[in-house]
Design a protein around this motif. Structure first.
Motif, PDB file in Angstrom:
ATOM      1  N   LEU A 194       4.098 -34.139  58.492  1.00 32.22           N
ATOM      2  CA  LEU A 194       3.189 -35.112  57.912  1.00 32.22           C
ATOM      3  C   LEU A 194       3.497 -36.487  58.475  1.00 32.22           C
ATOM      4  O   LEU A 194       4.669 -36.838  58.680  1.00 32.22           O
ATOM      5  N   ASN A 195       2.463 -37.257  58.728  1.00 31.35           N
ATOM      6  CA  ASN A 195       2.641 -38.644  59.141  1.00 31.35           C
ATOM      7  C   ASN A 195       2.778 -39.494  57.881  1.00 31.35           C
ATOM      8  O   ASN A 195       1.821 -40.078  57.384  1.00 31.35           O
ATOM      9  N   ALA A 196       3.983 -39.518  57.356  1.00 32.01           N
ATOM     10  CA  ALA A 196       4.256 -40.214  56.095  1.00 32.01           C
ATOM     11  C   ALA A 196       5.707 -40.679  56.101  1.00 32.01           C
ATOM     12  O   ALA A 196       6.547 -40.114  56.810  1.00 32.01           O
ATOM     13  N   PRO A 197       6.017 -41.710  55.330  1.00 25.45           N
ATOM     14  CA  PRO A 197       7.423 -42.133  55.241  1.00 25.45           C
ATOM     15  C   PRO A 197       8.284 -41.025  54.639  1.00 25.45           C
ATOM     16  O   PRO A 197       7.811 -40.242  53.820  1.00 25.45           O
ATOM     17  N   VAL A 198       9.519 -40.963  55.069  1.00 26.14           N
ATOM     18  CA  VAL A 198      10.482 -40.003  54.523  1.00 26.14           C
ATOM     19  C   VAL A 198      11.497 -40.789  53.699  1.00 26.14           C
ATOM     20  O   VAL A 198      12.191 -41.658  54.231  1.00 26.14           O
ATOM     21  N   VAL A 199      11.578 -40.502  52.408  1.00 26.08           N
ATOM     22  CA  VAL A 199      12.470 -41.277  51.541  1.00 26.08           C
ATOM     23  C   VAL A 199      13.879 -40.714  51.524  1.00 26.08           C
ATOM     24  O   VAL A 199      14.835 -41.421  51.187  1.00 26.08           O
ATOM     25  N   ALA A 200      14.031 -39.418  51.883  1.00 21.80           N
ATOM     26  CA  ALA A 200      15.352 -38.796  51.901  1.00 21.80           C
ATOM     27  C   ALA A 200      15.218 -37.439  52.582  1.00 21.80           C
ATOM     28  O   ALA A 200      14.115 -36.992  52.930  1.00 21.80           O
ATOM     29  N   TRP A 201      16.363 -36.774  52.759  1.00 22.44           N
ATOM     30  CA  TRP A 201      16.400 -35.447  53.379  1.00 22.44           C
ATOM     31  C   TRP A 201      17.218 -34.517  52.493  1.00 22.44           C
ATOM     32  O   TRP A 201      18.200 -34.926  51.878  1.00 22.44           O
ATOM     33  N   MET A 202      16.803 -33.253  52.438  1.00 23.14           N
ATOM     34  CA  MET A 202      17.475 -32.269  51.599  1.00 23.14           C
ATOM     35  C   MET A 202      17.950 -31.088  52.442  1.00 23.14           C
ATOM     36  O   MET A 202      17.524 -30.898  53.583  1.00 23.14           O
ATOM     37  N   HIS A 203      18.792 -30.274  51.823  1.00 21.88           N
ATOM     38  CA  HIS A 203      19.398 -29.145  52.535  1.00 21.88           C
ATOM     39  C   HIS A 203      18.515 -27.909  52.536  1.00 21.88           C
ATOM     40  O   HIS A 203      18.386 -27.220  53.553  1.00 21.88           O
ATOM     41  N   ASP A 204      17.890 -27.609  51.415  1.00 23.69           N
ATOM     42  CA  ASP A 204      17.246 -26.311  51.202  1.00 23.69           C
ATOM     43  C   ASP A 204      15.783 -26.523  50.814  1.00 23.69           C
ATOM     44  O   ASP A 204      15.501 -27.288  49.886  1.00 23.69           O
ATOM     45  N   PRO A 205      14.841 -25.842  51.465  1.00 22.40           N
ATOM     46  CA  PRO A 205      13.434 -25.994  51.059  1.00 22.40           C
ATOM     47  C   PRO A 205      13.160 -25.540  49.631  1.00 22.40           C
ATOM     48  O   PRO A 205      12.226 -26.035  48.995  1.00 22.40           O
ATOM     49  N   MET A 206      13.960 -24.615  49.109  1.00 24.34           N
ATOM     50  CA  MET A 206      13.791 -24.212  47.710  1.00 24.34           C
ATOM     51  C   MET A 206      14.203 -25.339  46.776  1.00 24.34           C
ATOM     52  O   MET A 206      13.620 -25.506  45.694  1.00 24.34           O
ATOM     53  N   ASP A 207      15.214 -26.127  47.167  1.00 23.27           N
ATOM     54  CA  ASP A 207      15.573 -27.308  46.360  1.00 23.27           C
ATOM     55  C   ASP A 207      14.393 -28.257  46.262  1.00 23.27           C
ATOM     56  O   ASP A 207      14.091 -28.800  45.187  1.00 23.27           O
ATOM     57  N   LEU A 208      13.694 -28.474  47.381  1.00 22.06           N
ATOM     58  CA  LEU A 208      12.534 -29.362  47.371  1.00 22.06           C
ATOM     59  C   LEU A 208      11.434 -28.795  46.485  1.00 22.06           C
ATOM     60  O   LEU A 208      10.781 -29.545  45.750  1.00 22.06           O
ATOM     61  N   GLN A 209      11.218 -27.485  46.522  1.00 18.76           N
ATOM     62  CA  GLN A 209      10.193 -26.880  45.675  1.00 18.76           C
ATOM     63  C   GLN A 209      10.498 -27.105  44.199  1.00 18.76           C
ATOM     64  O   GLN A 209       9.625 -27.511  43.433  1.00 18.76           O
ATOM     65  N   PHE A 210      11.732 -26.878  43.799  1.00 18.76           N
ATOM     66  CA  PHE A 210      12.093 -27.083  42.393  1.00 18.76           C
ATOM     67  C   PHE A 210      12.051 -28.569  42.025  1.00 18.76           C
ATOM     68  O   PHE A 210      11.690 -28.918  40.895  1.00 18.76           O
ATOM     69  N   LEU A 211      12.402 -29.434  42.957  1.00 14.58           N
ATOM     70  CA  LEU A 211      12.290 -30.869  42.710  1.00 14.58           C
ATOM     71  C   LEU A 211      10.830 -31.257  42.470  1.00 14.58           C
ATOM     72  O   LEU A 211      10.519 -32.047  41.571  1.00 14.58           O
ATOM     73  N   GLN A 212       9.923 -30.684  43.247  1.00 16.40           N
ATOM     74  CA  GLN A 212       8.506 -30.976  43.062  1.00 16.40           C
ATOM     75  C   GLN A 212       8.008 -30.454  41.715  1.00 16.40           C
ATOM     76  O   GLN A 212       7.187 -31.098  41.047  1.00 16.40           O
ATOM     77  N   ILE A 213       8.490 -29.316  41.298  1.00 19.64           N
ATOM     78  CA  ILE A 213       8.087 -28.770  40.005  1.00 19.64           C
ATOM     79  C   ILE A 213       8.576 -29.661  38.874  1.00 19.64           C
ATOM     80  O   ILE A 213       7.844 -29.945  37.915  1.00 19.64           O
ATOM     81  N   GLN A 214       9.814 -30.145  38.968  1.00 23.31           N
ATOM     82  CA  GLN A 214      10.377 -30.972  37.902  1.00 23.31           C
ATOM     83  C   GLN A 214       9.799 -32.388  37.917  1.00 23.31           C
ATOM     84  O   GLN A 214       9.697 -33.025  36.881  1.00 23.31           O
ATOM     85  N   GLY A 215       9.446 -32.895  39.091  1.00 26.75           N
ATOM     86  CA  GLY A 215       8.795 -34.193  39.156  1.00 26.75           C
ATOM     87  C   GLY A 215       9.710 -35.355  39.463  1.00 26.75           C
ATOM     88  O   GLY A 215       9.253 -36.399  39.918  1.00 26.75           O
ATOM     89  N   SER A 216      10.992 -35.218  39.214  1.00 31.80           N
ATOM     90  CA  SER A 216      11.954 -36.250  39.593  1.00 31.80           C
ATOM     91  C   SER A 216      13.328 -35.610  39.641  1.00 31.80           C
ATOM     92  O   SER A 216      13.531 -34.491  39.161  1.00 31.80           O
TER      93      SER A 216
END
Length: 420
Positions: free
Chosen positions: A228-250
């Motif tokens: 995506l052509n968008a700013p990146v605020v941080a980087w994570m280790h696991d794509p599943m971590d990102l999925q659960f982060l998106q579900i929780q919202g913060s």
């Protein structure tokens, strides 16, 4: 409203905590911030309302052509019912929980000072001494009790869990942190529909301009494949971590320096949220009763080659922003820090922000949770900052599927909210 023995329901905020979520209350949605666990009364979904709004113009045209021989369509039933109750009908609460819940609600009174319903009650609450007897006397003098019931399922609802996760993270990409956490893309267009159509209050249309045409924004699968052509605020280790982060919202990202980076929901791509657990059930990979965050993660660990397929099954994608470092609870829709264990997120169509509720449910181990809670946030499956913090919180949230009841405490003499 009898007093019950004190029960210690939470750990200090610096310790790992868990969360409850009423987001499926009445088969609808709700939620609550407990730094130990959390609860929430959110999205009472209204599929009939969407259908009715779309059908109304057609029905009006047909009515003009049939000579009025057909009776008007039956009005849809309300999603929830406010059933009058008494203070004696409320389950007993400990003095500690009574004080904590009252103080959580009163903490938002500065924001509610000009509210037509809650402003006078908040003004009367300011001089109340924080003793159990004074609080009970104030509540009984100022508020009436209403049981919040589903029009279809009665007084009990399903309470599930969610939390504020803590994951390994980095401010720059490296071999251990290859997964970007995107900020809001510059080309994402968000249209607040109720500015033109008041009946669509709270609804947004999101997309990307293609010339003068608004097209749907990329879904999650496309973003994962193409970036995506968008700013990146941080980087994570696991794509599943990102999925659960998106579900929780913060959540929080644990940096190697020891700092915990706080990030929160900023926007969303406009596609509907579909639980990845549902995809596993549809594929015959898990049984419905087996679905939990732990089982989803176990499956992903055992099947890394199919993780992209799993993640693409949820077309929704959340964009984040950095939040100030702080040890206080996240701020909810009233812009006050949420109180661990005593702030809830609600559906504003059913429960107004600032309301005081009475909750009765159990933890997964069967131990009771009875307390007043404050409606200080709104949210749904992905948008909200109400949660406990840490690994233990995630375990409790993933296992939380409890039945419960909610009562609304409402200022005497004030008209009840108009039910959609």
């Amino acid at each position: 409203m009898a007093s019950a023995p004190a029960t210690h329901l939470w750990t200090p905020p610096e310790k790992p905590t868990g969360a409850f979520d009423l987001s499926r209350y009445f088969n609808q949605s709700s939620r609550l911030y407990l730094s130990t666990w959390m609860l929430c009364v959110t999205e009472f979904r209204l599929p009939w309302r969407r259908l009715f709004l779309c059908a109304a113009p057609v029905l009006a045209l047909l009515a003009g052509c049939d000579g009025g021989s057909k009776p008007p369509p039956e009005a849809p039933k309300p999603v929830a019912i406010y059933a009058p109750a008494t203070w004696e009908q409320l389950p007993a609460v400990s003095d500690a929980d009574l004080q904590a819940g009252f103080n959580a609600w009163r903490s938002a009174c500065q924001r509610l000072a000009k509210d037509a319903v809650w402003g006078p009650t908040c003004a009367a609450a300011q001089p109340v001494q924080p003793t159990p007897a004074a609080i009970r006397d104030f509540l009984k003098r100022q508020l009436d009790v209403f049981s919040l019931r589903s029009a279809e399922k009665g007084e009990h609802g399903l309470i599930t869990g969610y939390y504020e996760p803590v994951y390994p993270g980095s401010l720059k990409a490296d071999a251990q942190h290859p997964v970007p956490v995107y900020g809001v893309p510059a080309d994402l267009i968000s249209v607040q529909l109720d500015s033109l159509y008041p009946e669509l209050k709270g609804k947004r249309l999101r997309g990307r301009l293609d010339g003068q045409v608004l097209r749907p924004y990329d879904d999650a699968g496309t973003i994962q494949r193409n970036g995506l052509n968008a700013p990146v605020v941080a980087w994570m280790h696991d794509p599943m971590d990102l999925q659960f982060l998106q579900i929780q919202g913060s959540g929080r990202l644990q940096l190697d320096s020891g700092r915990q980076l706080r990030i929160g929901y900023a926007e969303q791509n406009g596609h509907p949220y579909k639980p990845v657990g549902r995809w596993l059930v549809e594929q015959g990979l898990l049984k419905k009763e087996e679905v939990s965050m732990g089982r989803i993660r176990d499956w992903a660990t055992a099947n890394p080659q199919r993780v992209p397929e799993l993640l693409a099954s949820n077309p929704s994608f959340v964009f984040f922003s950095l939040r100030p470092d702080s040890n206080e609870g996240p701020r909810g829709s009233l812009n006050v820090p949420l109180t661990a264990g005593y702030s809830v997120a609600i559906d504003r169509k059913v429960i107004p922000l600032g309301s005081l509720l009475w909750l009765s449910t159990t933890r997964p181990d069967g131990s009771p949770v009875v307390r007043p809670v404050a409606a200080q946030d709104t949210g749904g499956a992905i948008a909200g900052e109400v949660r406990g913090t840490g690994e233990a919180a995630g375990e409790l949230a993933g296992n939380m599927k409890q039945e419960g009841q909610v009562w609304m405490l409402w200022p005497k003499g004030m008209a009840l909210p108009a039910m959609p």
